[in-house]
Design a protein around this motif. Structure first.
Motif, PDB file in Angstrom:
ATOM      1  N   ASP A   1      44.476   6.125  22.415  1.00  0.00           N
ATOM      2  CA  ASP A   1      44.565   5.429  21.142  1.00  0.00           C
ATOM      3  C   ASP A   1      45.872   4.645  21.088  1.00  0.00           C
ATOM      4  O   ASP A   1      46.892   5.069  21.655  1.00  0.00           O
ATOM      5  CB  ASP A   1      44.521   6.437  19.986  1.00  0.00           C
ATOM      6  N   MET A   2      45.853   3.494  20.442  1.00  0.00           N
ATOM      7  CA  MET A   2      47.055   2.687  20.265  1.00  0.00           C
ATOM      8  C   MET A   2      47.726   3.046  18.947  1.00  0.00           C
ATOM      9  O   MET A   2      47.060   3.223  17.932  1.00  0.00           O
ATOM     10  CB  MET A   2      46.710   1.193  20.279  1.00  0.00           C
TER      11      MET A   2
ATOM     12  N   SER B   1      48.690   0.343  15.061  1.00  0.00           N
ATOM     13  CA  SER B   1      47.684  -0.721  15.029  1.00  0.00           C
ATOM     14  C   SER B   1      47.476  -1.274  13.617  1.00  0.00           C
ATOM     15  O   SER B   1      47.261  -2.483  13.445  1.00  0.00           O
ATOM     16  CB  SER B   1      46.352  -0.207  15.591  1.00  0.00           C
TER      17      SER B   1
ATOM     18  N   LEU C   1      45.732  -6.067  21.328  1.00  0.00           N
ATOM     19  CA  LEU C   1      44.814  -4.965  21.620  1.00  0.00           C
ATOM     20  C   LEU C   1      44.322  -5.041  23.065  1.00  0.00           C
ATOM     21  O   LEU C   1      44.250  -4.024  23.768  1.00  0.00           O
ATOM     22  CB  LEU C   1      43.633  -5.015  20.642  1.00  0.00           C
TER      23      LEU C   1
ATOM     24  N   ASP D   1      40.673   0.764  18.155  1.00  0.00           N
ATOM     25  CA  ASP D   1      41.824   0.568  19.028  1.00  0.00           C
ATOM     26  C   ASP D   1      42.002   1.731  20.005  1.00  0.00           C
ATOM     27  O   ASP D   1      43.085   1.947  20.541  1.00  0.00           O
ATOM     28  CB  ASP D   1      43.107   0.377  18.200  1.00  0.00           C
TER      29      ASP D   1
END
Length: 444
Positions: A213-214, A217, A233, A257
């Motif tokens: 996971d980012m 975001s 992304l 994301d």
């Protein structure tokens, strides 16, 4: 020639690929007595990464096949402008023939290279598939004294039309595979193509699971333009997700994301260890690539991007779910929920990587226990770990190398440029766009 045409049709119907059809056609033409010395054939492909597939056949040598990435912005299409193919397209011609070595017929630079190969006669062509930007183009060449005679030219034109039909069938078959493997993954795509197409089709498999996971975001989305956020992304996925899509791993889903990757393995210890170690090597690669990405962002005055990775091993249900007429191929079950919760713990534990005890047991190496945690939806506490310093440091043998473009001949480079130029008609003149690609204008 009737037998050559019959063979092409049969090859297409039985699902042979483009390389087999092109090779078989050229070899059969030569075996039938046509003095073919060289053939170059290029086919436009509907693929998110590749614009075209190209084949170069030389008598007595193995055929050379290449796939071409889209030409990046800033590429100079000079070779295209000076090519026979550009001349055909610019003048709306189906064929161009030149006897090489004769005065006045060396107007294209590629002819000099062909003459050095002893080529005496050259026939280029364009064959449309009656679809925008879809078709076949190429050339036939001979080194026979006197070149092609008129009967040979008639044969090649006949073969060309039948080859286009066979190629179109092969391209459509390749298209289905390209789309499935690109949009749902290599293994999942093969399963669908093999017949797992109904709701509920699937199986339970053991796998190493990775949830990524980012971070930040939401803030990035609110403070950036749509295109800037999409580019960010994609940069994140290139840095962090890409290592998990190789060496036995496969990105199964992109979820906003984040992403879910799986490393299917047998239930025995050895394959489980191999899968866990492959996933951990990808973790180290992702960490190093993310550091490099953030260094570049800092140089541009941009904020760094954070990430979280959860690692687990368990049984997952793997197959088709959804509506009767709208399905998704995915992994689901308790283990998927657990790896998602583990990824969520990266925020609480302030470490980008968190693994379950099951993963640590198979992976081995330096791990630091962070006690037990109650995962949401799980009726018991689980032991969680973060990698030690020696376990997160990228090893020299694990350095990630991105796929580079393969060397291309002049003719193959021309086909690549044709596909990326997205030729459009307006006002009768070829001009460059802001991305340095060509567009055609017409006064009509």
């Amino acid at each position: 020639m009737d037998r050559v045409v019959a063979w092409m049709r049969q090859a297409a119907l039985q699902g042979d690929n483009l390389g087999t059809i092109v090779t078989g056609t050229c070899e059969r033409l030569a075996a039938a007595g046509l003095p073919l010395a060289r053939a170059h054939l290029s086919f436009s492909m509907l693929h998110p990464l590749y614009d075209a597939s190209s084949f170069t056949w030389n008598r007595g040598a193995e055929i050379r096949m290449q796939e071409f990435l889209t030409v990046p912005d800033g590429a100079t299409p000079d070779a295209f402008v000076k090519s026979p193919y550009f001349y055909l397209l610019n003048n709306n011609l189906a064929h161009l023939r030149r006897r090489l070595g004769e005065t006045g017929y060396n107007e294209f630079p590629v002819f000099k290279d062909l003459e050095e190969l002893g080529i005496t006669d050259y026939l280029a062509f364009v064959q449309s598939f009656d679809e925008p930007n879809r078709g076949m183009m190429g050339s036939w060449a001979t080194d026979a004294k006197g070149g092609f005679n008129e009967e040979m030219i008639k044969v090649l034109m006949r073969i060309q039309g039948n080859l286009a039909m066979a190629a179109r069938i092969a391209v459509l078959g390749q298209l289905a595979e390209n789309m499935l493997t690109t949009y749902i993954g290599g293994d999942a795509g093969k399963r669908v193509l093999s017949g797992q197409i109904r709701r509920g089709d699937g199986e339970t498999v053991r796998a190493v699971l990775v949830m990524g996971d980012m971070r930040q975001s939401t803030e990035l989305a609110e403070g950036s333009s749509r295109q800037t956020f999409i580019d960010t992304l994609n940069d994140f996925f290139d840095a962090v997700a890409l290592p998990f899509n190789r060496n036995g791993g496969e990105i199964l889903n992109f979820i906003g994301d984040g992403f879910l990757a799986v490393y299917p393995c047998d239930r025995h210890r050895v394959p489980s260890e191999m899968a866990a170690k492959a996933a951990m090597a990808a973790v180290r690669q992702a960490n190093a690539r993310m550091s490099a990405l953030n260094a570049g962002r800092k140089h541009l005055g941009l904020e760094p991007i954070g990430f979280g990775l959860g690692l687990h091993v368990g049984n997952v249900m793997y197959g088709n779910v959804g509506l009767k007429n709208r399905l998704a191929f995915s992994a689901f079950g308790a283990s998927v929920n657990e790896v998602q919760r583990l990824e969520g713990l990266t925020k609480k534990l302030e470490n980008p990587v968190v693994a379950s005890e099951e993963f640590v047991k198979y992976c081995g190496g330096d791990w630091v226990s962070r006690g037990e945690e109650q995962l949401r939806g799980i009726d018991h506490k689980v032991s969680v770990y973060v990698p030690g310093a020696s376990n997160i440091e990228l090893k020299e043998t694990e350095a990630f190398v991105d796929s580079a473009r393969k060397p291309r001949s002049d003719a193959e480079e021309v086909m690549d440029l044709i596909q990326s130029s997205k030729l459009a008609q307006k006002d009768g003149v070829w001009t460059r766009t802001s991305s340095n690609r060509l567009i055609k204008s017409s006064t009509r």
